[in-house]
Design a protein around this motif. Structure first.
Motif, mmCIF file in Angstrom:
data_model
loop_
_atom_site.group_PDB
_atom_site.id
_atom_site.type_symbol
_atom_site.label_atom_id
_atom_site.label_comp_id
_atom_site.label_asym_id
_atom_site.label_seq_id
_atom_site.Cartn_x
_atom_site.Cartn_y
_atom_site.Cartn_z
ATOM 1 N N UNK A 180 -6.786 9.051 2.568
ATOM 2 C CA UNK A 180 -5.417 9.524 2.785
ATOM 3 C C UNK A 180 -4.488 8.837 1.799
ATOM 4 N N UNK A 181 -3.216 9.307 1.794
ATOM 5 C CA UNK A 181 -2.201 8.647 0.969
ATOM 6 C C UNK A 181 -1.165 8.037 1.898
ATOM 7 N N UNK A 182 -0.767 6.803 1.640
ATOM 8 C CA UNK A 182 0.227 6.154 2.506
ATOM 9 C C UNK A 182 1.607 6.725 2.177
ATOM 10 N N UNK A 183 2.262 7.311 3.200
ATOM 11 C CA UNK A 183 3.555 7.954 2.971
ATOM 12 C C UNK A 183 4.713 7.109 3.467
ATOM 13 N N UNK A 184 4.541 6.481 4.657
ATOM 14 C CA UNK A 184 5.717 5.845 5.264
ATOM 15 C C UNK A 184 5.287 4.984 6.449
ATOM 16 N N UNK A 185 6.275 4.307 7.037
ATOM 17 C CA UNK A 185 6.022 3.630 8.307
ATOM 18 C C UNK A 185 7.014 4.236 9.318
ATOM 19 N N UNK A 186 6.518 4.599 10.495
ATOM 20 C CA UNK A 186 7.343 5.280 11.498
ATOM 21 C C UNK A 186 8.195 4.266 12.273
ATOM 22 N N UNK A 187 9.235 4.732 12.984
ATOM 23 C CA UNK A 187 10.096 3.804 13.732
ATOM 24 C C UNK A 187 9.343 2.959 14.763
ATOM 25 N N UNK A 188 8.181 3.435 15.221
ATOM 26 C CA UNK A 188 7.405 2.637 16.193
ATOM 27 C C UNK A 188 6.358 1.751 15.521
ATOM 28 N N UNK A 189 6.380 1.695 14.183
ATOM 29 C CA UNK A 189 5.445 0.830 13.467
ATOM 30 C C UNK A 189 4.146 1.524 13.080
ATOM 31 N N UNK A 190 3.976 2.788 13.488
ATOM 32 C CA UNK A 190 2.756 3.513 13.098
ATOM 33 C C UNK A 190 2.793 3.776 11.591
ATOM 34 N N UNK A 191 1.604 3.793 10.971
ATOM 35 C CA UNK A 191 1.536 4.106 9.547
ATOM 36 C C UNK A 191 1.434 5.618 9.398
ATOM 37 N N UNK B 129 0.812 -1.218 0.000
ATOM 38 C CA UNK B 129 0.000 0.000 0.000
ATOM 39 C C UNK B 129 0.851 1.277 0.000
ATOM 40 N N UNK B 130 2.178 1.107 -0.068
ATOM 41 C CA UNK B 130 3.067 2.269 -0.080
ATOM 42 C C UNK B 130 2.707 3.195 -1.256
ATOM 43 N N UNK B 131 2.486 4.468 -0.951
ATOM 44 C CA UNK B 131 2.187 5.452 -2.002
ATOM 45 C C UNK B 131 0.753 5.374 -2.520
ATOM 46 N N UNK B 132 -0.062 4.500 -1.967
ATOM 47 C CA UNK B 132 -1.438 4.325 -2.469
ATOM 48 C C UNK B 132 -2.427 5.254 -1.762
ATOM 49 N N UNK C 126 -5.243 17.797 5.655
ATOM 50 C CA UNK C 126 -4.829 18.689 6.747
ATOM 51 C C UNK C 126 -3.440 18.374 7.293
ATOM 52 N N UNK C 127 -2.707 17.479 6.648
ATOM 53 C CA UNK C 127 -1.336 17.203 7.099
ATOM 54 C C UNK C 127 -1.065 15.718 7.338
ATOM 55 N N UNK C 128 0.128 15.462 7.922
ATOM 56 C CA UNK C 128 0.532 14.062 8.173
ATOM 57 C C UNK C 128 -0.124 13.538 9.446
ATOM 58 N N UNK C 129 -0.528 12.287 9.378
ATOM 59 C CA UNK C 129 -1.138 11.653 10.557
ATOM 60 C C UNK C 129 -0.419 10.341 10.815
ATOM 61 N N UNK C 130 -0.098 10.065 12.088
ATOM 62 C CA UNK C 130 0.486 8.772 12.476
ATOM 63 C C UNK C 130 -0.627 7.880 12.999
ATOM 64 N N UNK C 131 -0.809 6.732 12.356
ATOM 65 C CA UNK C 131 -1.877 5.818 12.785
ATOM 66 C C UNK C 131 -1.273 4.693 13.607
ATOM 67 N N UNK C 132 -1.705 4.608 14.874
ATOM 68 C CA UNK C 132 -1.205 3.509 15.709
ATOM 69 C C UNK C 132 -2.032 2.259 15.463
ATOM 70 N N UNK C 133 -3.336 2.458 15.216
ATOM 71 C CA UNK C 133 -4.168 1.312 14.858
ATOM 72 C C UNK C 133 -5.331 1.808 14.020
ATOM 73 N N UNK C 134 -5.668 1.040 13.020
ATOM 74 C CA UNK C 134 -6.761 1.382 12.097
ATOM 75 C C UNK C 134 -6.831 0.269 11.068
ATOM 76 N N UNK C 135 -7.871 0.313 10.255
ATOM 77 C CA UNK C 135 -7.958 -0.594 9.104
ATOM 78 C C UNK C 135 -7.771 0.264 7.867
ATOM 79 N N UNK C 136 -7.012 -0.226 6.895
ATOM 80 C CA UNK C 136 -6.921 0.530 5.647
ATOM 81 C C UNK C 136 -7.402 -0.348 4.496
ATOM 82 N N UNK C 137 -7.931 0.309 3.467
ATOM 83 C CA UNK C 137 -8.299 -0.438 2.256
ATOM 84 C C UNK C 137 -8.040 0.477 1.057
#
Ligand code: BTN
Length: 325
Positions: free
Chosen positions: A292-303, A275-278, A309-320
């Motif tokens: 949203x657009x998938x940008x990266x994975x953070x050092x703690x595993x957050x997406x 899902x990178x870049x999707x 409105x900007x970058x968001x770190x997701x600790x838990x969620x479902x993506x499709x």
């Protein structure tokens, strides 16, 4: 299921006809009791024919786990992992969570031929078939604290994906946080349950379910697109070999995680992420879904996703994937 059901299925595992009379005699039971025991086969995803004058036959041969083959495929990791096979348990993860609390050692692996109450993420159930799925859990102890296990389930997903690729499955990728997918269809699922002290030590029960050769009637019961190993590989290894290779990859991945955390696999994980870049639809636990657009994975595993409105770190969620999945 009764022990008799499994004994009878072991006889029928060759996919040939076996007379009910001969089987009942060999198992020391009446034909009526045998027939009762075999009535449970469809519940485990099996198709069983009963033909007058010929006896019973499974629609396909059935492979039970062969511990010798598992150990051989494990290679040097056999020193660190002790594999136990159960015919039936409710959930291998539930069993190991209880055994972990009671002090079972790191490296204990429980594989079940059949789970009667397999658990998935977010309270879902995990559907599997006898011989058509691989279902196991691995107990692992860490010196690092439970507060430092961020990204562990992603590291596990990457190890499972690599083992499936080692076994010839094509185009294997991961889906945040820890699904293993091929062409956006689920090949394997991971459930990681952690406990222990925030500063250490801690323990994880890593549960893995792999779709190996799912019968069509079972696929109909699963509420998302799925694929199995048999569809992804020209010559799939046996479930026993797959289990051994997977445990070897998991042992290496968990050891690397103990020393370097998610950083040990972050680069690799990013490259594996389907899902990178999707553009995706994000469904957070309780809040409203958003795109949203998938940008990266953070050092703690957050997406890390980008929104209007900007970058968001997701600790838990479902993506499709936006518009499908
Ligand atoms: C998911 O994708 O929802 C995670 C599925 C994990 C299933 C495995 S099967 C072996 C182990 N025992 C369980 O009850 N669950 C995990």
């Amino acid at each position: 299921m009764s022990a008799l059901t499994f004994q009878a299925l072991r006889t029928l595992a060759d996919g040939r006809f076996h007379s009910g009379e001969d089987m009942a005699r060999a198992l020391g039971r009446s034909r009526a009791t045998l027939s009762e025991a075999l009535k449970l086969a469809p519940d485990m995803g099996l198709e069983l024919f009963s033909v007058r004058g010929k006896g019973y036959r499974l629609s396909e041969p059935l492979e039970f786990i062969d511990l010798g083959a598992v150990r051989e495929a494990l290679g040097p990791a056999a020193d660190r992992i002790r594999v136990e096979v159960a015919d039936e348990v409710d959930s291998t993860s539930s069993r190991l969570v209880a055994r972990g609390a009671a002090g079972s050692p790191s490296g204990t692996c429980l594989v079940a031929e059949w789970q009667s109450a397999g658990r998935g993420r977010r309270g879902r159930s995990w559907v599997s078939a006898l011989g058509g799925s691989l279902t196991f859990s691995l107990l692992w102890r860490f010196e690092r604290g439970a507060g430092h296990l961020g990204g562990l389930s992603l590291a596990v997903g990457a190890a499972v994906a690599k083992a499936l690729a080692d076994c010839g499955a094509a185009r294997v990728q991961v889906k945040w946080p820890n699904d293993v997918v091929v062409d956006f269809r689920k090949l394997a699922g991971v459930l990681v349950e952690t406990s222990g002290e925030m500063q250490g030590p801690s323990l994880a029960v890593v549960g893995v379910g792999v779709n190996y050769r799912l019968p069509e009637r079972l696929v109909d019961r699963i509420d998302q697109p799925v694929v199995d190993v048999a569809q992804c590989s020209d010559s799939p290894p046996s479930r026993s070999v797959l289990l051994g290779r997977m445990l070897a990859r998991l042992a290496a991945g968990l050891e690397a995680f103990e020393t370097r955390g998610f950083e040990s696999v972050r680069e690799e994980w990013r490259a594996l992420h389907a899902y990178q870049g999707r553009r995706v639809r994000v469904v957070p636990g309780r809040e409203a879904p958003f795109d949203a657009e998938v940008l990266d994975v953070a050092p703690d595993g957050a997406l890390v996703v980008g929104t209007a409105t900007g970058r968001v770190h997701l600790a838990s969620a479902e993506i499709s994937l936006r518009g499908k999945d």
